[in-house]
Each structure stands twice: as C-alpha cells, then as structure tokens.
Design an enzyme around this catalytic site. Structure first.
Site, PDB file in Angstrom:
ATOM      1  N   GLY A  53      37.582 -67.336 -26.509  1.00 50.09           N
ATOM      2  CA  GLY A  53      37.600 -66.344 -27.582  1.00 50.09           C
ATOM      3  C   GLY A  53      36.713 -65.158 -27.264  1.00 50.09           C
ATOM      4  N   ASP A 108      41.850 -72.344 -10.876  1.00 53.21           N
ATOM      5  CA  ASP A 108      43.188 -71.944 -10.446  1.00 53.21           C
ATOM      6  C   ASP A 108      43.154 -71.048  -9.212  1.00 53.21           C
ATOM      7  OD1 ASP A 108      44.195 -73.371 -12.535  1.00 53.21           O
ATOM      8  OD2 ASP A 108      44.726 -71.643 -13.775  1.00 53.21           O
ATOM      9  N   ARG A 153      47.909 -72.508 -14.408  1.00 50.98           N
ATOM     10  CA  ARG A 153      48.691 -71.907 -15.494  1.00 50.98           C
ATOM     11  C   ARG A 153      49.684 -70.874 -14.982  1.00 50.98           C
ATOM     12  NH1 ARG A 153      44.322 -70.125 -19.897  1.00 50.98           N
ATOM     13  NH2 ARG A 153      43.953 -68.711 -18.177  1.00 50.98           N
ATOM     14  N   ILE A 262      40.464 -83.462 -11.944  1.00 51.93           N
ATOM     15  CA  ILE A 262      40.257 -82.810 -10.653  1.00 51.93           C
ATOM     16  C   ILE A 262      39.285 -81.643 -10.762  1.00 51.93           C
ATOM     17  CG2 ILE A 262      42.562 -83.501  -9.885  1.00 51.93           C
ATOM     18  CD1 ILE A 262      43.383 -80.542 -10.150  1.00 51.93           C
TER      19      ILE A 262
END
Length: 296
Positions: A53, A108, A153, A262
């Site tokens: 946020g 990522d 993602r 992970i």
C-alpha cells in the site's frame, strides 16, 4: 559497516516498511546494532516486516525530520523504489540533508539494469528440491504428471532458471511467452504426443503469472494496486485431469505449490555475498552524500 567503518551509533530498523514511517503505522522502530544483526544472515525473510500500500510521501519525510534521520536505506522492488525516489525528491524540494539510497530486492528478479536480485539464486536452488519431488512422483505412476507452480507474477525468471537447472522439466510456462491450451499446437495435445511417443511421465513448471488469459474472471488488485493473478496451477491440474479422463486415458496429476517456501529461506552461497556487497556499497554511497540512487 555503519557502526565499525563510519562510527554511526544510532541506527533504526523501520518496522512494517513505509507504514512504519507514518504516524498511523502503529509500530515502533527497533534499534539495530552489531549484536542484533549478528546472525541475521542465518534467517530468511525480514526481521523488520513489510507492508503493501502507498503511504503519503510528505508524512514519511515529516517522520524522518522528527526522528532526526539523515540516511534512509530502502530495500524492495519497483513499488518500494518508486516510493524511495518520491521521498528523495521531497527531501530535495525541502532542501533537507537526507540521503535516500535504494537497494534492489525482488524474488521475481524483474528489476532492469541491476543484475540479479539477492535471494534469486537461492530461490532457484530451493525450487530444485520441489522439481525433484515432482519428477519422482510423476515417474511413480502410469502417465504421471508432476506439475509445479513457482513464483513470478509478470516475469518467469525463477521458472526459466529452475528449468535450465533441472533437465527433468519437459514444459516451462512463463508470462512472457503466451501459450495455447487447446488445439493441435496446444499444451494438452503436446502432453498427448509425449505419452504417445512411449514416455510414461511429464514434468511441467509454470510461473504464477502465466496463462492468465486462459481463465475467466478477475482476481482483483492488492493494496499496492498490483493485479492479483488467477491460480494457473489449480487450473492446469483440473484441465489436464479432465482432458485425459474424457479420453479414457489413465493419468495422475501431482500438483506442487511451494509458494513462499522458496522465498523464505536464508540466502546462501553467492547470494549471501551479493547481500553483503550491496549493503557495503549502499552505505558507502550514502556516506559519500549521494541520494536518489539505486545500488546495483
């Protein structure tokens, strides 16, 4: 480094991310010293906690002034570093002598220009254990399918690298490369062809953000405005099972979703070294008077 190299005595760890720098955050900072962080490299995750946020930039800078903080280290991905940039620019606008240094961190590995993010290699290594188990389970039954969903993602770096590190993977599905499910060039037909060739098992690794257009509906957004992903793992598990059942072909799908497992392990090997080098250079940059920059 701050304590021993530069003699800094007061170092705060801000809890709950940027929320900890706002009056309504509801959390007190913790004092950090060499004894507190002595074994931090043996612990996964974060001792400070995190949050999602957007927080008001003006309130963050007001808190820095109130606490007499003149160096702020911000560790995170795109959203965290965008906020760090906004804080640095607000400090410059107010002519405050506050240095803001960003340290790139996203599992990522989707931050450009800075090389691999620390923790990425560890996540790939940890995913190997899951893929190994999926391979064993797939080989242990007639027409077995080991299906593994990994984090990612909008980028498939963990999935792609884990596949390269484990030749037992037969299909690698990532968000960057679209794929079909039905039809002669679809995934289901490819699975049929592999079984028809005499192979008795299949291992599939899929990134959480892959194949989103194949599923109906919307999963909404999180507190930071990121689009939540629909569950491609459960979707593929059900579709593969239903497809072979309709054909009267025995098939057993073993689904693995290690998710945060992970990501939550301690950094190891060269990852731990990368953590240390990023930390050293972030401190040197700040003490040299730099601001509004990212160490890579």
């Amino acid at each position: 480094i701050l304590s021993f190299d530069y003699g800094i005595k007061t170092i705060y760890g801000i809890r709950s991310g940027y929320a900890g720098l706002t009056p309504g955050g509801g959390v007190e900072p913790m004092l950090l010293n060499p004894d507190v962080v002595d074994t931090i490299h043996e612990v996964g995750g974060t001792i400070l906690g995190s949050s999602r946020g957007r927080q008001p930039t003006e309130e963050i800078v007001d808190t820095l002034v109130r606490m007499n903080i003149n160096v702020l280290f911000c560790i995170g991905g795109d959203g965290s570093l965008r906020c760090a940039r906004d804080v640095a620019e607000e400090c410059l606008r107010r002519k405050l002598s506050i240095s803001v240094i960003g340290v790139p961190k996203t599992i990522d590995n989707d931050l450009q220009f800075v090389g691999p993010s620390f923790g990425f290699e560890t996540a790939v290594a940890e995913a190997t254990n899951v893929i190994r188990s999926a391979h064993v389970e797939a080989k242990g039954t007639q027409n077995g399918v080991g299906l593994v969903k990994l984090m990612g993602r909008d980028s498939g770096f963990i999935t792609a690298y884990a596949t390269l590190a484990n030749p037992v993977v037969n299909f690698c599905l990532v968000p960057e490369v679209d794929f079909e499910l039905e039809g002669p060039q679809g995934l289901l037909s490819a699975l049929e062809r592999r079984f028809a060739s005499g192979k008795t098992h299949i291992v599939i690794v899929v990134a959480e953000g892959a194949g989103q257009r194949l599923m109906e509906g919307s999963a909404g957004v999180d507190a930071s405005g990121n689009v939540l992903k629909k569950d491609i793992g459960e979707f593929l598990k059900n579709r593969i099972t239903a497809h072979f059942k309709a054909q009267g072909v025995p098939c057993s799908v073993k689904y693995f979703d290690p998710s945060y497992m992970i990501r939550s392990v301690p950094a190891r090997g060269t990852d731990a070294i990368r953590c240390y080098m990023l930390a050293r250079n972030a401190v040197h940059a700040a003490m040299a008077g730099r601001t509004n920059c990212v160490v890579g």
